[in-house]
Design a protein around this motif. Structure first.
Motif, PDB file in Angstrom:
ATOM      1  N   ILE C 287       0.823  -1.217   0.000  1.00  0.00           N
ATOM      2  CA  ILE C 287       0.000   0.000   0.000  1.00  0.00           C
ATOM      3  C   ILE C 287       0.854   1.263   0.000  1.00  0.00           C
ATOM      4  CG2 ILE C 287      -1.940  -1.127   1.136  1.00  0.00           C
ATOM      5  CD1 ILE C 287      -1.219   0.309   3.685  1.00  0.00           C
ATOM      6  N   ALA C 288       2.160   1.086   0.193  1.00  0.00           N
ATOM      7  CA  ALA C 288       3.037   2.262   0.301  1.00  0.00           C
ATOM      8  C   ALA C 288       2.875   3.266  -0.849  1.00  0.00           C
ATOM      9  CB  ALA C 288       4.485   1.822   0.427  1.00  0.00           C
ATOM     10  N   PRO C 289       2.873   2.804  -2.117  1.00  0.00           N
ATOM     11  CA  PRO C 289       2.778   3.792  -3.192  1.00  0.00           C
ATOM     12  C   PRO C 289       1.536   4.673  -3.070  1.00  0.00           C
ATOM     13  CG  PRO C 289       3.233   1.631  -4.096  1.00  0.00           C
ATOM     14  CD  PRO C 289       2.993   1.441  -2.633  1.00  0.00           C
ATOM     15  N   TYR C 290       0.438   4.069  -2.661  1.00  0.00           N
ATOM     16  CA  TYR C 290      -0.822   4.809  -2.609  1.00  0.00           C
ATOM     17  C   TYR C 290      -0.852   5.739  -1.401  1.00  0.00           C
ATOM     18  CZ  TYR C 290      -1.363   0.959  -5.764  1.00  0.00           C
ATOM     19  OH  TYR C 290      -1.130   0.069  -6.767  1.00  0.00           O
ATOM     20  N   VAL C 291      -0.355   5.246  -0.278  1.00  0.00           N
ATOM     21  CA  VAL C 291      -0.307   6.090   0.909  1.00  0.00           C
ATOM     22  C   VAL C 291       0.633   7.269   0.669  1.00  0.00           C
ATOM     23  CG1 VAL C 291       0.339   6.184   3.339  1.00  0.00           C
ATOM     24  CG2 VAL C 291      -0.837   4.174   2.451  1.00  0.00           C
ATOM     25  N   LEU C 292       1.775   6.981   0.063  1.00  0.00           N
ATOM     26  CA  LEU C 292       2.732   8.060  -0.226  1.00  0.00           C
ATOM     27  C   LEU C 292       2.098   9.145  -1.077  1.00  0.00           C
ATOM     28  CD1 LEU C 292       6.101   6.249  -1.025  1.00  0.00           C
ATOM     29  CD2 LEU C 292       5.629   7.879   0.808  1.00  0.00           C
ATOM     30  N   THR C 293       1.316   8.702  -2.063  1.00  0.00           N
ATOM     31  CA  THR C 293       0.660   9.678  -2.929  1.00  0.00           C
ATOM     32  C   THR C 293      -0.267  10.585  -2.127  1.00  0.00           C
ATOM     33  OG1 THR C 293       0.722   8.087  -4.713  1.00  0.00           O
ATOM     34  CG2 THR C 293      -0.761   9.942  -4.997  1.00  0.00           C
ATOM     35  N   ILE C 294      -1.051   9.964  -1.259  1.00  0.00           N
ATOM     36  CA  ILE C 294      -1.980  10.768  -0.459  1.00  0.00           C
ATOM     37  C   ILE C 294      -1.203  11.727   0.431  1.00  0.00           C
ATOM     38  CG2 ILE C 294      -3.697  10.684   1.375  1.00  0.00           C
ATOM     39  CD1 ILE C 294      -4.749   8.111   0.195  1.00  0.00           C
ATOM     40  N   LEU C 295      -0.145  11.205   1.058  1.00  0.00           N
ATOM     41  CA  LEU C 295       0.647  12.066   1.935  1.00  0.00           C
ATOM     42  C   LEU C 295       1.267  13.221   1.143  1.00  0.00           C
ATOM     43  CD1 LEU C 295       2.424   9.498   4.284  1.00  0.00           C
ATOM     44  CD2 LEU C 295       0.460  10.974   4.755  1.00  0.00           C
ATOM     45  N   ALA C 296       1.758  12.879  -0.036  1.00  0.00           N
ATOM     46  CA  ALA C 296       2.376  13.925  -0.850  1.00  0.00           C
ATOM     47  C   ALA C 296       1.356  15.010  -1.180  1.00  0.00           C
ATOM     48  CB  ALA C 296       2.927  13.328  -2.140  1.00  0.00           C
ATOM     49  N   LEU C 297       0.147  14.578  -1.513  1.00  0.00           N
ATOM     50  CA  LEU C 297      -0.900  15.543  -1.848  1.00  0.00           C
ATOM     51  C   LEU C 297      -1.263  16.399  -0.655  1.00  0.00           C
ATOM     52  CD1 LEU C 297      -3.245  13.337  -3.964  1.00  0.00           C
ATOM     53  CD2 LEU C 297      -2.214  15.463  -4.692  1.00  0.00           C
ATOM     54  N   ALA C 298      -1.386  15.713   0.491  1.00  0.00           N
ATOM     55  CA  ALA C 298      -1.817  16.421   1.685  1.00  0.00           C
ATOM     56  C   ALA C 298      -0.700  17.314   2.196  1.00  0.00           C
ATOM     57  CB  ALA C 298      -2.232  15.420   2.759  1.00  0.00           C
ATOM     58  N   GLY C 299       0.520  16.850   2.021  1.00  0.00           N
ATOM     59  CA  GLY C 299       1.639  17.540   2.641  1.00  0.00           C
ATOM     60  C   GLY C 299       2.092  18.765   1.880  1.00  0.00           C
ATOM     61  N   PHE C 300       2.572  18.564   0.674  1.00  0.00           N
ATOM     62  CA  PHE C 300       3.213  19.713   0.059  1.00  0.00           C
ATOM     63  C   PHE C 300       2.634  20.109  -1.287  1.00  0.00           C
ATOM     64  CE2 PHE C 300       5.692  15.925  -0.805  1.00  0.00           C
ATOM     65  CZ  PHE C 300       5.869  15.973  -2.163  1.00  0.00           C
ATOM     66  N   ILE C 301       1.667  19.385  -1.756  1.00  0.00           N
ATOM     67  CA  ILE C 301       1.112  19.776  -3.041  1.00  0.00           C
ATOM     68  C   ILE C 301      -0.056  20.733  -2.839  1.00  0.00           C
ATOM     69  CG2 ILE C 301       0.116  19.005  -5.209  1.00  0.00           C
ATOM     70  CD1 ILE C 301       2.927  18.087  -4.874  1.00  0.00           C
ATOM     71  N   GLY C 302      -0.918  20.359  -1.888  1.00  0.00           N
ATOM     72  CA  GLY C 302      -2.015  21.254  -1.550  1.00  0.00           C
ATOM     73  C   GLY C 302      -3.030  21.397  -2.656  1.00  0.00           C
ATOM     74  N   ARG C 303      -3.691  22.529  -2.630  1.00  0.00           N
ATOM     75  CA  ARG C 303      -4.783  22.788  -3.547  1.00  0.00           C
ATOM     76  C   ARG C 303      -4.318  22.834  -4.987  1.00  0.00           C
ATOM     77  NH1 ARG C 303      -9.610  24.687  -0.980  1.00  0.00           N
ATOM     78  NH2 ARG C 303      -8.618  24.823   1.047  1.00  0.00           N
TER      79      ARG C 303
END
Ligand SMILES: Nc1ncnc2c1ncn2[C@@H]1O[C@H](COP(=O)(O)OP(=O)(O)OP(=O)(O)O)[C@@H](O)[C@H]1O
Ligand SMILES: Nc1ncnc2c1ncn2[C@@H]1O[C@H](COP(=O)(O)OP(=O)(O)OP(=O)(O)O)[C@@H](O)[C@H]1O
Ligand SMILES: [Mg+2]
Ligand SMILES: [Mg+2]
Lengths: 348, 350, 319, 508
Positions: C287-303
């Protein structure tokens, strides 16, 4: 002659007709007999009470996954994560079903609620991320689908069982299956879940159209700025919408876990209940009644299709094509509307 | 077994008619059908093999497809029961469920329809009107392990599983045991793709394994294995002198390994489901339905074997050593492990 | 394993995994930049994979070593034509674009498997004999470290994907065509009053997304799957869609996102060989790839800001 | 005299409505020609026909004497016709230059020659005194600047017949003055202009002739020098209209709203309100005058709970309401007529009836225990629709289908009906015709007379001067002066709004 209302009712009917018509043409082109093909489909779906029961069995989760997608869309959210929410709902319901020994009046509702709660939780995550951080719900829900798939597999294998591929059967006290229905329908797997599905359709209609909460949810969906101006909490409503949508999806999982199968096996890929829910919702125009009717159409086509290769030699994929075409025609209602209005003008 | 007899009684006359029905069956109107799992009858694997078995049975007995023998294709997990029940309702005398995934569905339908005989391939189901057909894949896999251990030049071999579970663990255990029996110090990398349909994942895993000096990979992973073959062939294409091998599964996967005039398929662990299906059908037609029994097919029935199509790769040495081990298994000298625990025991006894 | 070894096994893999996603995501960028939501990327990939494989099987003997290239070309053309259904429905008939995209997904799989059964009499094709193979890049692969990381054992299609991302960037942001295409997605009426053919631009964009999606599917089929069946494309199109949004509708962003997915996937495979990570239960790696994606979105990509008119049918004269 | 444009017997239908019926419009070379009519009279439609966006059902168009068929905007461009639309046709995320050259880009090889384009834009801008930054992103520049970009767009394409559709509705007084200068310089260059506006004063000031349309029918064309505002208004509406709003002197009572030392930041985290003090008392209308962007929006958002205040207090009666939620602020007795009615005022896809209870749906009698009572809601809606003259087929019609003026009347009805203590009205008459403005002004004064406090924000000095009992001038986040309308004039207000307090001191 044609009021707006009749046109709205006519459009899906015409779409279904056109879809089937093109399907028939394809059959002719490839050398099949369409009468035989559709006859087989009809037999396979309604031929006797067994097939009818199976059709209803198939329809049950479609109604719920369709409601899940429809509910989210009505509140301005595209929930592609129904698939994953179905998984966690299925898992939760089966887990409760095997882990406890309780009287039925407690056990069954508990298992159903667990599924709804699990689905709601799975919807909560994209909801809160959207509300607080503005993360697009579509990507998060797509990712959550994969996470659900792999996590439920791991939980089945390593937590609920010790290395088995599937859980034990749920206790009878948590089962939606009914001997009575089974006997009536020559052991089809139709179960009481269909009543839950109907009830949920009613509840969705009620929440959205009759409650202040539904008013807020729809308002936020249409115009978050105006809703904020009017004193509604946009974030809270987004989270809530995703949770309710997830709960419906979780219940779709419970239908499989407590009704159709009675267990959960590890899965190699998606069940498609969630993805087909998107189509069901859209075909049903995101209304409760529409979803129920669309789910029946889908269930009929899907179950009936299984009979087509044996009886008429037609590959089941023909039905996939027909379904896709029906969706296209409904979506392109502008065209149909235009033709009807043309027709109307000339009729005058 | 106790539980199932209880229920047999509760459904009363069903049990009686089962017996009478079973015996009264005349060979001229005998009919048999099968339900595939989601693979379909052309999956180049056990579904296809089963169907070939039924076709052969039909030919031998002059039956007509559609009447005397038939199959129903499942597109999803939900279709198993529907298909089984439909075939029951079409009055087939013997109905096979192909694949362990069908076990719960088959048990359920069999219980509801005590008059019909059922066969389950690849797993054990309970019920008086069910015959379970399993294979000693661990024995075949053992021989695959032997071949791999003999072929490797790096003393590093790999195993790619589809979905983790009892069945594939059986392959894994046999393979590891076989390889270690030849060379106790051999390194074996075991990976699961968690899917039978993830060619991309299979390719990633294979690429990683071959990068780490592994030169033989045994896959038991359905279409995921496509990725393994793709990677091996890719390496071969770039460097025809580099020796990388794949061991196929279920059927002889010689075709899949072909690249130009070379072939990366070392051998395949062949599982003759067709033989078993045909044999059980014949038994049933003759009135000897082995209800409630587990028919386990192995090396001795020639239902499990090791392909030797690739004569360049499977040298005489290897073939003869494989034959030796086969002998040892047959005469009970070696007891091939089929689970993790048995494997542990086996390894400690080496 | 030292770090170079680890990178050496991760990077080329990440790139071959990413290439089909990059192609498809670029198609998504094209379509969505013009204002048309494309949830049908999955279906376009299915169509591309199907056509690529069928063409390859049929013409391998005729065209010899040119076969894989002609196969992807055929896949592009047919998929572009196939995408026309989405264009007609959502541009001319003003269909809900999400609905039409969902229909594309159903339709492509239905047609692909139906025709496979018609033509080959079975549910899956044989393996192709002329797929793409990896190559070392002449000279560059001899550069120490870099050569091993980026120029050895690479599919030419991976480079092609990266180059295409830059080409799409150039076209979208530097040429009149790109300026017009973006204006149509942001404010179609403004474009219309400037004399730009809104419908035409959108048709072109959707057909390009068909071509690129088909390319992605064909490349997947001809580098990884080697045959076509029901389960050849299972979710890659949705991952590509995620890459479009993750990459903020920017071609280079989408490419970066796709490579990130590939990196996360290959990391999850490679990590079983890395001592510390080998102990981690398999499921976490899965599940790491998918969790990482969510974290990346939530963390530093934003809106992420979508094109303004995304999802809205343009009706001339409507306000 | 030759006509550059002749539109003869134009008829344009929309489903169920005839927007233009036999309208004639003749524009002379080098004149500024006004087009006047109520909301929905068909002005924009007529101009869209001329610009090629719509095809007329009937009628003939001649440009410089030649009969033409304007099938799309490209044809219009080629004929030298350019249009500045009522709703700007600009791509937010593009730069000024990109917006201007879009569709006819200068090229260098395969690429847009952006350097050359920027140079050209700069030259054009200098030549007409438009003063735009070619590199700025459109979303970062003011509305007035955006409008100049629109003008540049037409000039860049070589237009010599320019259509301005309500250009002044969105501008501040200063910007309007600048625009007038620009228009006059354009005419001097030999260009012809068609100007749509609801402001009769502007017509009197700059136009040569004026064509009036009413309900889709052409009423006639008059020489501006031969007429007066009253005549124009009655031509347009079909009856006499009064301009000066009748009102009694205010009788201010208790202080309702009191703001002390307020600091508010905007989205970019910059302080926009900087230590503001303001009081509004029962029974008075306080107008806030100021140039857009001096913290007015942030002030209103802070009062209504839509934005956090950093420090200072806002109190209603004696209760502090700073940083309460919008819902709490509403309950405390504040109504808010928002600036942007489409974005904030209405849920356009809800029926008008539902929009009438947007803040009160959760209260009795509209709902009980969380269950809506639509019967009661629609009863209420019906009565509001009647009382506020909202022209809609019925209460079930979607708000989207109403004209702007009727949407605004619906909002005002809803806000006033809650019997609030304080009414905040932000640009309540923006873009509306004189009839609608008259009605809304009357309502606001009625409320004042009932003893409510009214805070009015407007960029129209006329409106501020007409309606307010007291004027607070806002500059750079503070109230820098308070004046009485009867003791000041536009001239003085203009100076104050520019931050010039010394003049004010001198005047006193
Ligand atoms: N796209 C359209 N579809 C349907 N009806 C339209 C459309 N555009 C305009 N109308 C109708 O045509 C009439 C004239 O509209 P138009 O926009 O030309 O008015 P206007 O004079 O410009 O008003 P305003 O002063 O408010 O700008 C309106 O009453 C409206 O009902
Ligand atoms: N989406 C729509 N559906 C139906 N009718 C519409 C729609 N949009 C506009 N109209 C018609 O257009 C008319 C006028 O709309 P419009 O917004 O131009 O009003 P307006 O008075 O010109 O306001 P404003 O000046 O603020 O734009 C309405 O009365 C309505 O009949
Ligand atoms: Mg208007
Ligand atoms: Mg107008």
């Amino acid at each position: 002659m044609f009021t707006n209302r009749t046109i709205n009712i006519l459009i899906p009917i015409i779409s279904v007709f056109l879809g089937l018509l093109v399907g028939a043409i394809i059959m002719v082109v490839f050398g099949y007999n369409p009468v035989l093909g559709y006859g087989a489909l009809w037999e396979g779906a309604f031929g006797d009470s067994y097939f009818f029961g199976e059709t209803v069995r198939m329809v049950t989760p479609y109604i719920l996954s369709g409601l899940a997608v429809a509910f989210a869309l009505r509140t301005g959210l595209l929930n592609i994560g129904v698939e994953g929410q179905v998984f966690v709902g299925w898992l939760a319901s089966v887990w409760v079903g095997v882990a406890f020994e309780l009287p039925m009046v407690i056990h069954l509702p508990l298992a159903i609620l667990a599924a709804a709660a699990a689905g709601a939780f799975w919807g909560f995550i994209p909801g809160i991320l959207k509300a607080k951080l503005g993360v697009h719900e579509v990507i998060v829900t797509i990712m959550m689908n994969y996470i659900a798939l792999y996590s439920t597999n791991a939980i089945v294998r390593h937590v609920i069982t010790e290395g088995e591929d599937q859980t034990e059967r749920i206790a009878g006290s948590a089962s939606l299956a009914s001997e009575w229905i089974a006997e009536m329908t020559f052991y089809s797997r139709m179960h009481y879940g269909i009543l839950i599905a109907f009830l949920m359709a009613l509840i969705m209609w009620f929440i959205l159209n009759k409650t202040t909460r539904g008013f807020e949810l729809r308002s936020v969906g249409y115009n978050p700025h105006a809703s904020n101006y009017a004193g509604m909490s946009v974030g809270k409503n987004i989270v809530l919408a995703m949770m309710i949508s997830g709960a419906f999806a979780g219940l779709a999982g419970a239908m499989e876990g407590l009704g159709t199968y009675g267990y959960l096996a590890t899965k190699s890929g998606f069940t498609n209940i969630g993805f087909e829910g998107i189509a069901v919702a859209l075909l049903g125009a995101n209304t409760a009644l529409g979803v129920v009717l669309a789910a029946f159409l889908f269930g009929t086509l899907k179950i009936g299709a299984l009979n087509m290769p044996t009886v008429a030699g037609v590959p089941t994929e023909l039905v996939e094509i027909v379904i896709a075409l029906i969706i296209f025609f409904v979506a392109s209602s502008y065209m149909i509307r235009w033709v009807i209005l043309r027709f109307k003008k000339e009729g005058k | 077994a106790c539980g199932s007899s209880d229920e047999g009684e509760s459904s009363g006359d069903g049990g009686d008619s089962n017996e009478s029905g079973g015996e009264a069956e005349a060979s001229d109107d005998f009919s048999v059908a099968m339900v595939t799992d989601v693979g379909g009858v052309d999956d180049k694997s056990f579904n296809q093999s089963s169907w070939e078995g039924l076709q052969a049975f039909g030919d031998e007995n002059g039956l007509e497809e559609g009447e005397g023998y038939d199959y129903a294709q499942s597109d999803s997990e939900g279709d198993y029961t529907t298909n089984l029940s439909r075939l029951v309702r079409q009055d087939f005398n013997l109905i096979y469920g192909i694949g362990y995934l069908l076990q719960p569905a088959l048990e359920e339908v069999a219980e509801q329809n005590p008059d019909t005989n059922f066969g389950l391939v690849d797993s054990v189901a309970e019920g008086d009107n069910i015959v379970s057909i399993t294979f000693k894949e661990h024995e075949g896999s053992f021989l695959a392990g032997v071949a791999a251990a003999l072929k490797t030049e790096t003393d590093k071999i790999g195993f790619v599983g589809g979905e983790d579970g009892d069945l594939i663990r059986k392959f894994e255990s046999g393979y590891v045991a076989g390889a270690k029996s030849v060379n106790p110090d051999i390194e074996i990398d075991i990976q699961y793709a968690e899917s039978f349909a993830a060619a991309d994942k299979g390719k990633l895993i294979a690429s990683n394994m071959y990068n780490n000096d592994i030169d033989v990979i045994y896959h038991a992973s359905g279409a995921t294995g496509n990725g393994v073959f793709a990677q091996a062939k890719d390496i071969k294409q770039n460097n025809p002198d580099e020796d990388v091998w794949v061991i196929g599964v279920d059927r002889d996967q010689h075709e899949e390994g072909k690249i130009d005039d070379q072939n990366v398929t070392l051998t395949s662990m062949v599982k003759r489901v067709d033989v078993a299906v045909n044999e059980v059908a014949t038994l049933t037609m003759d009135g000897d339905f082995p209800g409630g029994e587990v028919m386990e097919y192995g090396l001795d029935d020639d239902a499990i074997s090791i392909a030797t199509t690739n004569e360049d790769a499977m040298t005489e040495e290897i073939v003869s050593e494989v034959e030796d081990w086969k002998e040892k298994i047959a005469n009970g000298e070696v007891d091939v492990p089929s689970t993790d625990e048995e494997l542990e025991e086996f390894e400690s006894s080496l | 394993m030292n770090i170079i070894d680890i990178l050496q096994s991760i990077i080329p893999q990440a790139l071959f995994f990413a290439a089909p996603l990059i192609f498809t995501a670029l198609g998504g960028v094209m379509s969505e930049r013009s204002g048309i939501i494309n949830i049908g990327l999955e279906g376009l990939m299915v169509m591309g994979a199907f056509v690529g494989i069928v063409f390859n099987l049929t013409f391998a003997d005729t065209f010899g070593s040119a076969t894989p290239w002609l196969s992807i070309l055929a896949a592009m053309v047919i998929s572009a034509i196939f995408a026309l259904t989405h264009a007609v429905a959502s541009i001319t008939f003003r269909a809900d674009q999400v609905v039409s995209g969902v229909a594309i997904n159903f339709l492509a799989l239905g047609i692909g498997v139906f025709l496979t059964k018609q033509w080959y009499d079975k549910g899956q094709t044989d393996m192709v004999s002329r797929p793409f193979y990896t190559k070392d890049v002449w000279l560059l692969s001899d550069i120490p470290i870099i050569g091993g990381l980026f120029f050895s054992n690479m599919y030419i299609t991976s480079y092609f994907a990266i180059i295409l991302a830059f080409v799409v960037w150039f076209v979208l942001f530097k040429t009149p065509f790109g300026l017009r295409l973006r204006s149509v997605g942001e404010h179609p009426m403004a474009a219309d009053t400037n004399g730009i053919n809104v419908y035409g631009m959108r048709y072109v964009a959707v057909m390009l997304s068909g071509a690129f999606g088909g390319l992605g599917g064909a490349v997947f089929a001809l580098t990884i799957a080697m045959n076509f069946s029901q389960s050849t494309i299972v979710g890659q199109g949705f991952m590509a869609l995620a890459a479009v949004i993750f990459g903020k509708w920017h071609p280079l962003g989408a490419m970066g996102a796709a490579i990130f997915f590939g990196f996360a996937q290959s990391l999850s495979v490679v990590s079983s060989g890395i001592p510390l990570l080998a102990e981690v239960p398999q499921v976490f790696l899965l599940i790491a790839p998918y969790v990482l994606t969510i974290l990346a979105l939530a963390g530093f990509i934003g809106r992420a800001e979508a094109p303004k008119s995304l999802g809205e049918a343009y009706v001339k004269g409507n306000r | 005299m030759d006509y550059v444009i002749e539109m003869l017997n134009i008829r344009k239908e929309f489903p169920g409505i005839v927007a233009n019926n036999n309208i004639n419009l003749q524009v002379k070379q080098g004149e500024i020609h006004a087009l006047l009519g109520e909301n929905g009279a068909g002005k924009s439609t007529l101009m869209n026909v001329l610009f090629g966006l719509y095809q007329p059902e009937k009628g003939e168009i001649r440009v410089r004497g030649e009969k033409v068929n304007i099938s799309d905007p490209n044809v219009a461009n080629r004929l030298g016709i350019g249009m500045v639309h009522q709703h700007f046709m600009l791509v937010d995320t593009f730069s000024v230059t990109e917006n201007i050259v879009l569709g006819s880009e200068p090229k260098k090889g395969a690429t847009v020659d952006i350097k050359k384009a920027e140079k050209e834009v700069l030259e054009l801008s200098k030549r007409y005194g438009l003063n735009v930054d070619p590199k700025a992103k459109v979303r970062d520049i003011s509305v007035g600047m955006q409008q100049r970009v629109e003008i540049l767009k037409t000039l860049y394409r070589g237009a010599d017949i320019l259509i301005f559709d309500e250009p002044t509705a969105v501008l501040t007084p200063q910007e309007i003055k600048e625009l007038i200068v620009i228009m006059q310089s354009l005419v001097k260059e030999g260009k012809s202009i068609i100007l749509i506006t609801h402001k009769l004063k502007e017509i009197m000031e700059v136009c040569d002739r004026c064509t009036v349309i009413r309900k889709g029918e052409g009423i006639g064309t008059v020489d501006v020098s031969q007429t007066n505002p009253n005549e124009l208004a009655s031509l347009m509406v079909g009856r006499e209209v009064s301009f000066k709003t009748e009102k009694k002197p205010a009788e201010p009572k208790d202080t309702y709203l009191s703001i002390k030392d307020l600091y508010v930041k905007d989205v970019r985290n910059v302080h926009m309100v900087k230590g503001l003090n303001l009081e509004v008392r029962a029974g008075e209308i306080v107008g806030i005058a100021g140039i857009d962007g001096n913290g007015q929006s942030e002030l209103i958002e802070a009062i209504t709970g839509l934005r956090k205040s950093e420090s200072g207090t806002i109190s209603l009666h004696d209760k502090v309401i700073s940083n309460l939620s919008t819902r709490k602020v509403t309950q405390a007795g504040i109504s808010h007529i928002p600036q942007d009615r489409h974005k904030y005022g209405l849920v356009l896809d809800f029926p008008v009836g539902d929009n009438m209870v947007l803040q009160t749906y959760y209260q009795k009698p509209f709902s009980k225990k969380g269950v809506m009572n639509f019967k009661k809601i629609y009863e209420k809606a019906k009565s509001l629709i009647k009382e506020y003259d909202v022209r809609t087929p019925n209460e079930m019609t979607k708000a989207r289908a109403l004209s702007g003026g009727n949407q605004q009347k619906a909002i005002i009805g809803r806000e006033i009906d809650r019997s609030p203590d304080l009414i905040i009205a932000a640009q309540p008459t923006r873009g509306l015709d004189v009839g609608a403005i008259e009605f809304i002004h009357k309502k606001l004064i009625e409320e004042r007379d009932k003893g409510r406090a009214v805070l009015l924000l407007s960029f129209e000095l006329d409106e501020i001067l007409n309606l307010s009992d007291r004027i607070a001038v806002m500059f750079d986040g503070q109230v820098i002066a308070e004046v009485k309308p009867e003791e000041t004039n536009e001239q003085e207000l203009g100076l104050l709004m520019a931050g010039n307090t010394t003049e004010k001191a001198g005047a006193e």
